[in-house]
Scaffold this active site. Sequence first.
Site, PDB file in Angstrom:
ATOM      1  N   GLU A 265      52.191  19.740 -27.022  1.00 31.42           N
ATOM      2  CA  GLU A 265      50.917  19.461 -27.690  1.00 31.42           C
ATOM      3  C   GLU A 265      50.843  17.952 -27.774  1.00 31.42           C
ATOM      4  O   GLU A 265      51.649  17.324 -28.448  1.00 31.42           O
ATOM      5  CB  GLU A 265      50.912  20.144 -29.059  1.00 31.42           C
ATOM      6  CG  GLU A 265      49.545  20.243 -29.672  1.00 31.42           C
ATOM      7  CD  GLU A 265      49.391  19.217 -30.756  1.00 31.42           C
ATOM      8  OE1 GLU A 265      49.019  18.070 -30.413  1.00 31.42           O
ATOM      9  OE2 GLU A 265      49.628  19.542 -31.917  1.00 31.42           O
ATOM     10  N   CYS A 302      47.046  14.943 -35.005  1.00 33.65           N
ATOM     11  CA  CYS A 302      46.590  15.169 -33.626  1.00 33.65           C
ATOM     12  C   CYS A 302      45.129  15.579 -33.606  1.00 33.65           C
ATOM     13  O   CYS A 302      44.455  15.457 -32.589  1.00 33.65           O
ATOM     14  CB  CYS A 302      47.453  16.205 -32.938  1.00 33.65           C
ATOM     15  SG  CYS A 302      47.961  17.522 -34.015  1.00 33.65           S
TER      16      CYS A 302
HETATM   17  P1  NAP Z   1      57.097  10.511 -28.901  1.00 37.72           P
HETATM   18  O1  NAP Z   1      57.388   9.122 -28.517  1.00 37.72           O
HETATM   19  O2  NAP Z   1      56.371  11.348 -27.929  1.00 37.72           O
HETATM   20  O3  NAP Z   1      58.496  11.194 -29.235  1.00 37.72           O
HETATM   21  C1  NAP Z   1      58.606  12.551 -29.632  1.00 37.72           C
HETATM   22  C2  NAP Z   1      59.999  13.039 -29.330  1.00 37.72           C
HETATM   23  O4  NAP Z   1      60.202  13.075 -27.925  1.00 37.72           O
HETATM   24  C3  NAP Z   1      61.078  12.149 -29.883  1.00 37.72           C
HETATM   25  O5  NAP Z   1      62.101  12.978 -30.366  1.00 37.72           O
HETATM   26  C4  NAP Z   1      61.553  11.354 -28.692  1.00 37.72           C
HETATM   27  O6  NAP Z   1      62.937  11.093 -28.765  1.00 37.72           O
HETATM   28  C5  NAP Z   1      61.326  12.313 -27.550  1.00 37.72           C
HETATM   29  N1  NAP Z   1      60.992  11.618 -26.308  1.00 37.72           N
HETATM   30  C6  NAP Z   1      59.895  10.872 -26.070  1.00 37.72           C
HETATM   31  N2  NAP Z   1      59.894  10.440 -24.800  1.00 37.72           N
HETATM   32  C7  NAP Z   1      61.015  10.911 -24.227  1.00 37.72           C
HETATM   33  C8  NAP Z   1      61.563  10.811 -22.932  1.00 37.72           C
HETATM   34  N3  NAP Z   1      60.965  10.114 -21.948  1.00 37.72           N
HETATM   35  N4  NAP Z   1      62.722  11.433 -22.701  1.00 37.72           N
HETATM   36  C9  NAP Z   1      63.356  12.120 -23.657  1.00 37.72           C
HETATM   37  N5  NAP Z   1      62.878  12.253 -24.917  1.00 37.72           N
HETATM   38  C10 NAP Z   1      61.725  11.655 -25.199  1.00 37.72           C
HETATM   39  O7  NAP Z   1      56.279  10.601 -30.227  1.00 37.72           O
HETATM   40  P2  NAP Z   1      56.508   9.949 -31.673  1.00 37.72           P
HETATM   41  O8  NAP Z   1      57.811   9.278 -31.769  1.00 37.72           O
HETATM   42  O9  NAP Z   1      56.280  11.028 -32.606  1.00 37.72           O
HETATM   43  O10 NAP Z   1      55.334   8.901 -31.845  1.00 37.72           O
HETATM   44  C11 NAP Z   1      54.993   7.963 -30.881  1.00 37.72           C
HETATM   45  C12 NAP Z   1      53.543   8.133 -30.497  1.00 37.72           C
HETATM   46  O11 NAP Z   1      53.268   9.509 -30.196  1.00 37.72           O
HETATM   47  C13 NAP Z   1      52.537   7.816 -31.573  1.00 37.72           C
HETATM   48  O12 NAP Z   1      52.265   6.463 -31.668  1.00 37.72           O
HETATM   49  C14 NAP Z   1      51.349   8.645 -31.141  1.00 37.72           C
HETATM   50  O13 NAP Z   1      50.613   7.935 -30.176  1.00 37.72           O
HETATM   51  C15 NAP Z   1      51.931   9.850 -30.503  1.00 37.72           C
HETATM   52  N6  NAP Z   1      51.912  11.084 -31.333  1.00 37.72           N
HETATM   53  C16 NAP Z   1      50.935  11.981 -31.104  1.00 37.72           C
HETATM   54  C17 NAP Z   1      50.918  13.151 -31.832  1.00 37.72           C
HETATM   55  C18 NAP Z   1      49.863  14.174 -31.589  1.00 37.72           C
HETATM   56  O14 NAP Z   1      49.918  15.218 -32.195  1.00 37.72           O
HETATM   57  N7  NAP Z   1      48.919  13.937 -30.711  1.00 37.72           N
HETATM   58  C19 NAP Z   1      51.869  13.427 -32.787  1.00 37.72           C
HETATM   59  C20 NAP Z   1      52.873  12.481 -32.993  1.00 37.72           C
HETATM   60  C21 NAP Z   1      52.879  11.330 -32.248  1.00 37.72           C
HETATM   61  P3  NAP Z   1      63.542   9.681 -29.244  1.00 37.72           P
HETATM   62  O15 NAP Z   1      62.656   9.177 -30.339  1.00 37.72           O
HETATM   63  O16 NAP Z   1      64.900  10.042 -29.690  1.00 37.72           O
HETATM   64  O17 NAP Z   1      63.502   8.808 -28.038  1.00 37.72           O
END
Ligand code: NAP
Length: 508
Positions: A265, A302
Site C-alpha cells: 500500500e 495515506c
Molecule cells: P519507507 O521508506 O517505505 O520504509 C518502510 C519500510 O520498508 C521500512 O521498514 C524500511 O526499512 C523498508 N524499506 C524501504 N525501502 C527498502 C528497500 N529498498 N529495501 C529493503 N527495505 C526497505 O517508508 P517510511 O520509513 O515509513 O517513510 C518514508 C516515506 O514513506 C515518507 O516520507 C512517505 O513519503 C512515505 N510513506 C507513505 C505512507 C503511505 O501510506 N502512503 C505511509 C508511510 C510512509 P528501513 O527503514 O529499515 O530501511
Amino acid sequence: MTDSYKPGGKHLIAGEWVGGDTTFQSQPASGAPHEFAAGTAAHVDRAAKAAEEAFWSYGYSSRAERAAFLNAIADAIEARGTQITEIGSSETGLPTARLEGERGRTTGQLRLFASHIEKGEYLDRRTDAAVPDRKPAPRPEIRMLQRPIGPVGVFGASNFPLAFSTAGGDTASALAAGCPVVVKGHPGHPGTAEIVAEAILEAIGKCGVHPGVFSLVQSNTREAGEALVQHPLIKAVGFTGSLKGGRALYDLACARPEPIPFFGELGSVNPMFLLPEAMKARGADIASGWAGSLTMGAGQFCTNPGVGIIIDGAEADAFEATASDALGKMAAQVMLSDGIAGAFRTGQCRVRDTDGVRELVAVEAEGRNAGPWLYAVSGETFLANPSLAEEVFGPLGILVRASDEDEMIEVARGLEGQLTCSLHLDDGDLPLASRLMPVLERKAGRLLANGFPTGVEVVDSMMHGGPYPASTNVSTTSVGTLAIRRFLRPVAYQNIPEALLPPDLRDR
Ligand code: NAP
C-alpha cells in the site's frame, strides 16, 4: 500508576528474545532513546524457518482455535494499554488520544477477524456435484475452498505504529487466514513493536500455539527487509510505506526464483473534486473541513487529501481565501521521524519550485516539525507537470483551478491510481458528477461524496487499495475483512474422498 515500559531491545524469534552483534538506537520524539538489536539475514532465516515449522500445525488449526488466539492477542494488548500509549507517543510524537484510538482500532481489528473467520464465509466453499452419466465423458465431483498461503512477511508502517504494524491489519488478517507471520519492525517505533510482540507471546503461551507462528525482527537497515522478501519460505508480503521502498521490495519479490505476491500500500494524493453548486452553497465550510483533514496527524495519512480540483472563478477565489486563512493559523506539528520531516521539505520545495505554482500558505518549521503549506495552480500547469500529482507526505495541499468542466475531467483522466477520490457535490452538480464517476471509478479503490477520506472504517465493505501506484495489487484491500484474501489461495479437490478433505469442506 503503571511503570513505564523499558524495552529489552531484542528480536522475538519463535518464542525467544534474541540479541545480536550490531545495534541501533531509537530516535524518540520525546524521552530517552533505547538500544535495539539490528536484524540480519540470519535472524530472518531463523524466523522464517520457525514460521514454516509452525505452519504444519497452525495452518491446519480450526477456525475456532485461531479466533481464540486473535482474541487473546487483543486482550494482552489491552492489558498493556497505558504502557503502549506511553512508549508509542514518545517514539512517534503522535498525541496520547491518537495512540489510544489506534490501540482500539488494532484490538477491534483482531476481534473483527476472529468473528469473520468463525462465520466461515471467507472460505468461499464451492461444490460441483459429479455427473457420472455425462456424455461423452463423466464429470468428476469438484470442491473448492480457500487455504492459507504459508508464512507471511509483514513490514511495520511508520505512520501507524499499532494499526498497521506488529499486530496490525496485515498480521491480523494473515493469522486469521492460518498463516504464521514474520514482522520486520519499523525503526521509527521499535519499543512499541517490542511491547506488542510481548503481548502476542503471552497469547501464544495462553493458547498453546506453536511459537514460530510469530516473530519480530527489529531493523534499521535494508538487509532484514530484503532478506524477508527474498526468503524462499516466505509466501506473501504485506507492506505499507513509500512508493520508492515499496516498489524496490515489490521488484525483489517478482525477481525471486519463485515470485510471490507483494501487497504494497503505497502513495496517493486522494484528489477531491469540488463541484460548482456545492461551492456556491457551502464552499467556506468545505474549505475549513479540508484544512482540518489536511493537517490531521501532521498530514501523515495515506488518505490525506493533498489535491483539490475546483473550477476557476469567484467561488474558487473564496475557497482559496478560506482555506488559506484556516491553514495559516495552524501551528507546526512534530513528524514521525527526522527522515519523514526531511522528505516532506524536499517534496514541498519540489512543488514550490515548479513554474506556475503560487504559494498561498507557508508555515515554516524546523527539525522534526512541519507546518502547513498550500499552493494553487491552473489546470493547465497541473496537467503539464505530472510531478505535482505525486504524494508529498505531510500537511501540504495543492488547489488546482480548472478553466471549466472539461478541464476538470481532463485532470481526472490524467490522474494515476489513487486510494480514494472524493466529490463535494449538491443536487445541481449531478450532471457533472455523472461525467466524472466513470473516470474516478477507474482511478481509485474508494469513492466518497461530501466527506474527507482520512477516516478508514474497518468493515466488510471497505476497500483500501487501488490501481498502481496506490497499491501493487488492484484486487485486494489492506483494511477491512476482505484483506484476508491476500493470504489465501484457492485449492480444488477433484474426486477426493470425504475423509481426506479439509474439515471445512466435508459434508456438514
Ligand atoms: P519507507 O521508506 O517505505 O520504509 C518502510 C519500510 O520498508 C521500512 O521498514 C524500511 O526499512 C523498508 N524499506 C524501504 N525501502 C527498502 C528497500 N529498498 N529495501 C529493503 N527495505 C526497505 O517508508 P517510511 O520509513 O515509513 O517513510 C518514508 C516515506 O514513506 C515518507 O516520507 C512517505 O513519503 C512515505 N510513506 C507513505 C505512507 C503511505 O501510506 N502512503 C505511509 C508511510 C510512509 P528501513 O527503514 O529499515 O530501511
